[in-house]
Design a protein around this motif. Structure first.
Motif, mmCIF file in Angstrom:
data_model
loop_
_atom_site.group_PDB
_atom_site.id
_atom_site.type_symbol
_atom_site.label_atom_id
_atom_site.label_comp_id
_atom_site.label_asym_id
_atom_site.label_seq_id
_atom_site.Cartn_x
_atom_site.Cartn_y
_atom_site.Cartn_z
ATOM 1 N N MET A 1 0.517 -1.731 0.194
ATOM 2 C CA MET A 1 -0.259 -0.215 -0.038
ATOM 3 C C MET A 1 0.996 1.082 -0.140
ATOM 4 S SD MET A 1 -3.514 1.222 0.474
ATOM 5 C CE MET A 1 -3.917 -0.639 0.906
ATOM 6 N N THR A 2 0.720 2.141 -0.956
ATOM 7 C CA THR A 2 1.367 3.512 -1.021
ATOM 8 C C THR A 2 0.806 4.919 -0.745
ATOM 9 O OG1 THR A 2 1.788 3.742 -3.517
ATOM 10 C CG2 THR A 2 3.479 2.147 -1.560
ATOM 11 N N VAL A 3 1.011 6.023 -0.544
ATOM 12 C CA VAL A 3 -0.291 6.659 -0.008
ATOM 13 C C VAL A 3 0.677 8.299 -0.845
ATOM 14 C CG1 VAL A 3 -1.613 8.612 1.234
ATOM 15 C CG2 VAL A 3 -1.692 6.283 1.379
ATOM 16 N N ARG A 4 0.182 9.028 -2.215
ATOM 17 C CA ARG A 4 0.919 10.091 -2.695
ATOM 18 C C ARG A 4 0.019 10.967 -3.176
ATOM 19 N NH1 ARG A 4 -0.986 9.310 -7.297
ATOM 20 N NH2 ARG A 4 -1.531 7.692 -8.243
ATOM 21 N N ARG A 5 0.610 11.845 -3.843
ATOM 22 C CA ARG A 5 -0.918 12.575 -3.674
ATOM 23 C C ARG A 5 -1.010 12.600 -5.162
ATOM 24 N NH1 ARG A 5 0.807 17.987 0.009
ATOM 25 N NH2 ARG A 5 2.428 17.711 1.157
ATOM 26 N N ALA A 6 -2.196 13.081 -5.373
ATOM 27 C CA ALA A 6 -3.736 12.916 -6.729
ATOM 28 C C ALA A 6 -2.202 13.776 -7.474
ATOM 29 C CB ALA A 6 -4.456 13.242 -6.755
ATOM 30 N N VAL A 7 -2.476 13.140 -8.962
ATOM 31 C CA VAL A 7 -2.278 13.535 -10.516
ATOM 32 C C VAL A 7 -3.479 13.837 -11.060
ATOM 33 C CG1 VAL A 7 -0.324 13.618 -9.761
ATOM 34 C CG2 VAL A 7 -1.195 11.630 -11.285
ATOM 35 N N GLU A 8 -3.174 14.608 -12.756
ATOM 36 C CA GLU A 8 -4.270 14.746 -12.887
ATOM 37 C C GLU A 8 -4.713 12.924 -13.933
ATOM 38 O OE1 GLU A 8 -6.698 16.849 -13.972
ATOM 39 O OE2 GLU A 8 -5.557 18.555 -13.173
ATOM 40 N N GLU A 9 -3.473 12.621 -14.291
ATOM 41 C CA GLU A 9 -4.040 11.213 -14.656
ATOM 42 C C GLU A 9 -4.544 9.925 -13.713
ATOM 43 O OE1 GLU A 9 -0.764 13.090 -16.624
ATOM 44 O OE2 GLU A 9 -1.005 12.207 -14.377
ATOM 45 N N ASP A 10 -5.173 10.709 -12.433
ATOM 46 C CA ASP A 10 -5.467 9.720 -11.370
ATOM 47 C C ASP A 10 -7.175 10.092 -12.055
ATOM 48 O OD1 ASP A 10 -3.510 8.617 -9.909
ATOM 49 O OD2 ASP A 10 -3.796 10.219 -8.763
ATOM 50 N N ASP A 11 -7.693 10.985 -12.947
ATOM 51 C CA ASP A 11 -8.862 11.287 -12.694
ATOM 52 C C ASP A 11 -10.173 10.256 -13.181
ATOM 53 O OD1 ASP A 11 -10.682 13.591 -13.318
ATOM 54 O OD2 ASP A 11 -11.388 12.759 -14.668
ATOM 55 N N ALA A 12 -9.827 9.458 -13.614
ATOM 56 C CA ALA A 12 -10.545 8.058 -14.244
ATOM 57 C C ALA A 12 -10.588 7.130 -13.484
ATOM 58 C CB ALA A 12 -10.410 7.751 -15.570
ATOM 59 N N PRO A 13 -9.764 6.606 -12.768
ATOM 60 C CA PRO A 13 -9.832 5.674 -11.759
ATOM 61 C C PRO A 13 -10.404 6.054 -10.529
ATOM 62 C CG PRO A 13 -7.672 6.016 -12.318
ATOM 63 C CD PRO A 13 -8.167 6.353 -12.791
ATOM 64 N N LEU A 14 -10.609 7.413 -9.850
ATOM 65 C CA LEU A 14 -10.626 8.068 -8.785
ATOM 66 C C LEU A 14 -12.627 8.111 -9.218
ATOM 67 C CD1 LEU A 14 -8.362 10.549 -7.823
ATOM 68 C CD2 LEU A 14 -8.988 8.213 -6.721
ATOM 69 N N LEU A 15 -12.947 8.875 -10.518
ATOM 70 C CA LEU A 15 -14.564 8.594 -10.648
ATOM 71 C C LEU A 15 -15.133 7.538 -10.348
ATOM 72 C CD1 LEU A 15 -16.169 10.412 -11.604
ATOM 73 C CD2 LEU A 15 -15.484 10.575 -13.885
ATOM 74 N N ALA A 16 -13.953 6.353 -10.951
ATOM 75 C CA ALA A 16 -14.433 5.257 -11.084
ATOM 76 C C ALA A 16 -15.096 4.638 -9.762
ATOM 77 C CB ALA A 16 -14.161 4.397 -11.999
ATOM 78 N N ILE A 17 -14.202 5.350 -8.629
ATOM 79 C CA ILE A 17 -14.347 4.243 -7.633
ATOM 80 C C ILE A 17 -15.141 5.803 -6.561
ATOM 81 C CG2 ILE A 17 -13.673 5.400 -4.904
ATOM 82 C CD1 ILE A 17 -10.289 4.715 -5.960
ATOM 83 N N GLU A 18 -15.586 7.008 -7.012
ATOM 84 C CA GLU A 18 -16.786 7.778 -6.502
ATOM 85 C C GLU A 18 -18.150 7.635 -6.964
ATOM 86 O OE1 GLU A 18 -17.422 12.116 -5.283
ATOM 87 O OE2 GLU A 18 -15.716 10.279 -4.598
ATOM 88 N N ARG A 19 -18.238 6.806 -7.998
ATOM 89 C CA ARG A 19 -19.392 6.513 -8.834
ATOM 90 C C ARG A 19 -20.237 5.044 -7.895
ATOM 91 N NH1 ARG A 19 -18.386 8.250 -14.792
ATOM 92 N NH2 ARG A 19 -19.725 9.927 -14.609
ATOM 93 N N SER A 20 -19.542 4.745 -6.813
ATOM 94 C CA SER A 20 -19.324 3.371 -6.491
ATOM 95 C C SER A 20 -19.317 3.313 -5.071
ATOM 96 C CB SER A 20 -18.330 1.860 -7.453
ATOM 97 O OG SER A 20 -17.795 2.406 -7.425
ATOM 98 N N ALA A 21 -18.812 3.977 -4.430
ATOM 99 C CA ALA A 21 -18.036 3.850 -3.121
ATOM 100 C C ALA A 21 -19.624 4.256 -2.178
ATOM 101 C CB ALA A 21 -16.927 4.370 -2.730
ATOM 102 N N TRP A 22 -20.292 5.501 -2.577
ATOM 103 C CA TRP A 22 -20.862 5.789 -2.098
ATOM 104 C C TRP A 22 -22.605 5.152 -1.991
ATOM 105 C CZ3 TRP A 22 -18.841 8.804 1.395
ATOM 106 C CH2 TRP A 22 -17.299 9.324 1.276
ATOM 107 N N ASP A 23 -23.226 4.729 -0.644
ATOM 108 C CA ASP A 23 -24.344 4.473 -0.349
ATOM 109 C C ASP A 23 -25.501 5.172 0.356
ATOM 110 O OD1 ASP A 23 -24.265 3.538 2.174
ATOM 111 O OD2 ASP A 23 -23.337 1.633 1.248
ATOM 112 N N ALA A 24 -26.284 4.556 0.730
ATOM 113 C CA ALA A 24 -27.493 6.077 1.738
ATOM 114 C C ALA A 24 -26.786 6.110 3.331
ATOM 115 C CB ALA A 24 -28.841 5.389 1.879
ATOM 116 N N SER A 25 -26.691 4.900 3.759
ATOM 117 C CA SER A 25 -25.709 4.719 4.446
ATOM 118 C C SER A 25 -24.219 6.117 4.678
ATOM 119 C CB SER A 25 -25.266 3.415 5.307
ATOM 120 O OG SER A 25 -24.123 2.768 4.887
ATOM 121 N N SER A 26 -23.456 6.158 4.075
ATOM 122 C CA SER A 26 -22.530 6.586 4.440
ATOM 123 C C SER A 26 -22.408 7.845 2.935
ATOM 124 C CB SER A 26 -21.298 5.297 3.002
ATOM 125 O OG SER A 26 -21.363 5.371 1.828
#
Length: 158
Positions: A1-26
């Motif tokens: 596991m690594t954590v780093r600052r975001a870069v523009e190239e992260d846009d698509a994978p982050l958008l995919a996470i954003e679209r699937s990660a949330w539900d009514a409890s969160s």
């Protein structure tokens, strides 16, 4: 596991996470209707820490100044934390929270705050394990799927 600052190239994978990660409890079900074709439309890469696991982007944390005036300097806010569903229980959120604390110290912050739904018990336990304490409760703050949900304010002193 690594954590780093975001870069523009992260846009698509982050958008995919954003679209699937949330539900009514969160989160807010209506939020999904507001998503655009770019993750960074709300705030740019500079506001995000990104977690990678086995070469894939698996989560993010949005860390921003809470206040835009001098009297509030030193207080940061976590304005989003999401982990890809298939990467949960791997320590992604913990790694992101640890990185946020380190980043806060680098910035000279004295405190990090966040909001969480009262119904999100798993997130509350996670935040408590990382030193966040309850600072306030807003009863019946949101009406989600026919139920009133309290909003909780939590914070950690650095």
């Amino acid at each position: 596991m690594t954590v780093r600052r975001a870069v523009e190239e992260d846009d698509a994978p982050l958008l995919a996470i954003e679209r699937s990660a949330w539900d009514a409890s969160s989160g807010f079900p209506s939020y999904l209707d507001t998503l655009q074709d770019t993750f960074f439309s709300r705030s740019g890469p500079e506001a995000h820490l990104v977690a990678e696991y086995e070469g894939a982007v698996v989560g993010y944390l949005r860390l921003q100044d809470k206040y835009q005036f001098p009297e509030g300097a030193g207080v940061l806010a976590i304005n989003g934390l999401a982990v890809a569903r298939d990467a949960r229980r791997l320590g992604v959120a913990s790694a992101l929270l640890d990185a946020a604390s380190a980043e806060g110290r680098l910035r000279g912050a004295r405190k990090i705050t966040l909001h969480v739904h009262s119904t999100n018990a798993a997130a509350r336990r996670l935040y408590e394990r990382h030193g966040y304490v309850l600072e306030g409760t807003h009863p019946d703050e949101f009406l989600i799927e026919g139920n009133y949900i309290a909003a909780l304010d939590m914070a950690k002193t650095l």
